[in-house]
Write an enzyme that holds these catalytic residues in place. Sequence first.
Site, PDB file in Angstrom:
ATOM      1  N   SER A 131     -20.695 -26.358 -46.627  1.00 19.38           N
ATOM      2  CA  SER A 131     -22.164 -26.724 -46.114  1.00 19.38           C
ATOM      3  C   SER A 131     -23.155 -27.309 -47.176  1.00 19.38           C
ATOM      4  O   SER A 131     -24.223 -27.711 -46.814  1.00 19.38           O
ATOM      5  CB  SER A 131     -22.839 -25.428 -45.709  1.00 19.38           C
ATOM      6  OG  SER A 131     -23.025 -24.552 -46.591  1.00 19.38           O
ATOM      7  N   LYS A 169     -29.721 -18.881 -43.033  1.00 13.93           N
ATOM      8  CA  LYS A 169     -30.510 -20.071 -43.844  1.00 13.93           C
ATOM      9  C   LYS A 169     -31.646 -20.387 -43.484  1.00 13.93           C
ATOM     10  O   LYS A 169     -32.569 -20.839 -44.201  1.00 13.93           O
ATOM     11  CB  LYS A 169     -29.556 -21.147 -43.395  1.00 13.93           C
ATOM     12  CG  LYS A 169     -28.158 -21.245 -44.013  1.00 13.93           C
ATOM     13  CD  LYS A 169     -27.184 -22.256 -43.595  1.00 13.93           C
ATOM     14  CE  LYS A 169     -25.711 -21.798 -44.590  1.00 13.93           C
ATOM     15  NZ  LYS A 169     -24.883 -23.256 -44.265  1.00 13.93           N
TER      16      LYS A 169
END
Length: 834
Positions: free
Chosen positions: A689, A732
């Site tokens: 990611s 996140k």
Amino acid sequence: MPTEPNERETQHLETPEQLPLLPVRDIVVFPYMVLPLFVGRDMSIKAIEAALAGNRMIFLATQKALDVENPKPEDIHTVGTVGIIMRMLKLPDERIKILVQGLSKAKVQEYIQTEPYYSVRITKVVEAKPPTPSLEAEAVMRTVKEQLERMISLGKVLMPDVMVVIENLEDPGRLADMVVSNLGLKVEVTQEVLEVEDPVARLRRVSEILSKEVEVLSMQQKIQAQAKGEMDKTQREYFLREQLKAIQKELGELDERGEEIAEFRKRIKDAKMPDKVFKECEKQLKRLEKMHPDTAESATVRTYMEWIVELPWSKKSKDNLDIKTAAKVLDEDHYDLEKVKERILEYLAVRKLKDKMKGPILCFVGPPGVGKTSLGKSIARALGREFVRISLGGVRDEAEIRGHRRTYVGALPGRIIQGIKQAGTNNPVFMMDEVDKVGMDFRGDPSAALLEVLDPEQNHAFSDHYLGVPFDLTEVMFITTANLIDPILPALKDRMEIIEIPGYTEEEKLGIALRYLIPKQLKEHGITEEHIRITEAGLAQIVSQYTREAGVRNLEREIANVMRKVAKQVAEGKSECHTITPANLHKYLGVPKFLPEAEQEKDEVGVATGLAWTETGGDVLYIEATVMKGKGQLTLTGHLGDVMKESAHAALSYVRSREKLLGISPDIFSKTDIHIHVPAGAIPKDGPSAGITMAAALASLLSNIPIRRDVGMTGEVTLRGRVLPIGGLKAKILAAKRAKLSTVILPRRNEKDLEEIPKHLLRGIQFVFAETMDDVIKASLRRGTTQGSKAKPADDRRGPGRTKTGRIEKPSRASRSRPLQPAVPVSLPSPPAP
């Protein structure tokens, strides 16, 4: 092969001075002794072959230690026996069986040869024989023969042929050798006798050994007689007890045994167990009735009956089906967690409409400290059920789940059946903590054993190895908890309904602290609101500057730390109210442990802000890239995993493919080295990611365009520049809010996932959904820079992000206040379709 010598010939053979040596273990060879030997060691086989090639004679010496495989000269006794090999046979397993006869005693003078076998120079030990035996020798010989007869009367077994030979021997030395070689004594004692040269002294030593053996045999016979007497006593008591039982039966009186059996019958009837279980109970009860109460098997059957009648076969607690009351209970115990609460209320609603239904199997997955375990207790309280909790962390034995078979000593049922018995009902809320930390070794795989327990289609007849009968688990509500979903067995994961519990925001932590943590700590520390008052700003500072976690455990510890300081002052007699504010918080907790990142106070070239997921929630990564003079190598540091390294290579390949559109000089890749570093180098990092973050850092570095410091990004990048979706979105976004980022770049295919995130988390953040890496570059590079600026050469001392005068460029006030979209004027066409 040479002819075999007969026994008459062996008596007149002369002993040579040099002979091969054969070390023997666990036996001492005497003269005139004939015995078979099995030889397997390479050195010994070669010694035998050398003897057979010559006069068949070999020197037999005993090893000092039995366990030495390759004895050295110092490991072998010096006194031994010269023997002659009478027969030799090779066995299928490459060993050799030989029949040897002892000829005479000898002593090693020196070792002449050590390889490939030992060869020694010996001196024959000659015993002096008087013409007529002395009176002492005659007396000792008679004593020894009488001691042998005494030993045989006490149970010592000696061959009749041996006794005949001993009775007819008149030589003291041969008598001593004959007796010792047939007694089966320890090697050390036998070797000691062999080394005594004087025949009469040797026979006296044998007499001492026989005296000790007679005493041992006498004691042994006495112990056996006592044991036989105890056995006779036990048998007598058994017969008397059986007669007493028969008399009581005739008189119509029940003994304690009968009362126990009657009690078991009543409990079996009250348990209302299924027919199959009932038949097994009756069978075991009949076995118990026929057994003697003092036998070990009787105790085993009795324990089994105790377990089986105490299980709640038909007992269940009545569910609280009032949905509003249950919702109130859940809200009292836990803040937020709306998804979990809604699932429990849905279950209650279906139970209200349908009386019989299978219990759900839920799996709460989330970082430590978010309330997974305490949520199980709250669910049990809301449903009005019993609560059972077992911890699976570190369990490696399958028997912990299924139980041990009754054949083992100390066998018990598995933890599932133990928990059901502890609950006292067959429909408790059964929590299995740390299901992702179950181990596996030679004792089985507990995860695989859970497949039957956590499958509604199978657990109606769960079979525990100890019980041996099926138990219905369909009414049980199973809840498992885990920090990570990946370690769980895929088949087990498929059986459970996964409910993710992400970390808390700062606002949620404030709410939890005000409603739960502060009242709890006040009660635990014996103080009240009259002694302490924590302002909301002070609490917010504890959350932001003294804790960095997804849950609230450390927050509770810091609040407890403050409470202890106040409790100490109250105990000293200072009863005034202590108000905790941001200004005086350091007096209670010391200097702040976590401060905002200071290195990102400005936009920089080659430094991109990435969003990462960790076990304890989300985090921010500042990925740095720099160039230096070299040959085009890519260096990656920061304790990166293989997947993250591959993402870096893919990002670099993408940037190189777009060098013309980004205004990058083609020569830069062959004349410079590129270094990508992810700070916090001691912490392992992996995953794809960070792909777009590394690509953005490289694009910024090589095109010399700064990246906006208030832009965070996450997504996987391909060679063609496509942006692929990622996981851990809520964690996140929480990390972005903590870092006060104004814009977050996400993959376009993650847009739908924002629907599951609470709306208050999304406030104050602008989201950019990227399909390609071009979208990321447009949204992240700083507005106002000119397209096509070249990267500085490696020897340019100005460094990235500096003007010709060496000053760091700062964005204008206007550019800093404008939103990021529409995109910066770096116009790039979309990449070709892959």
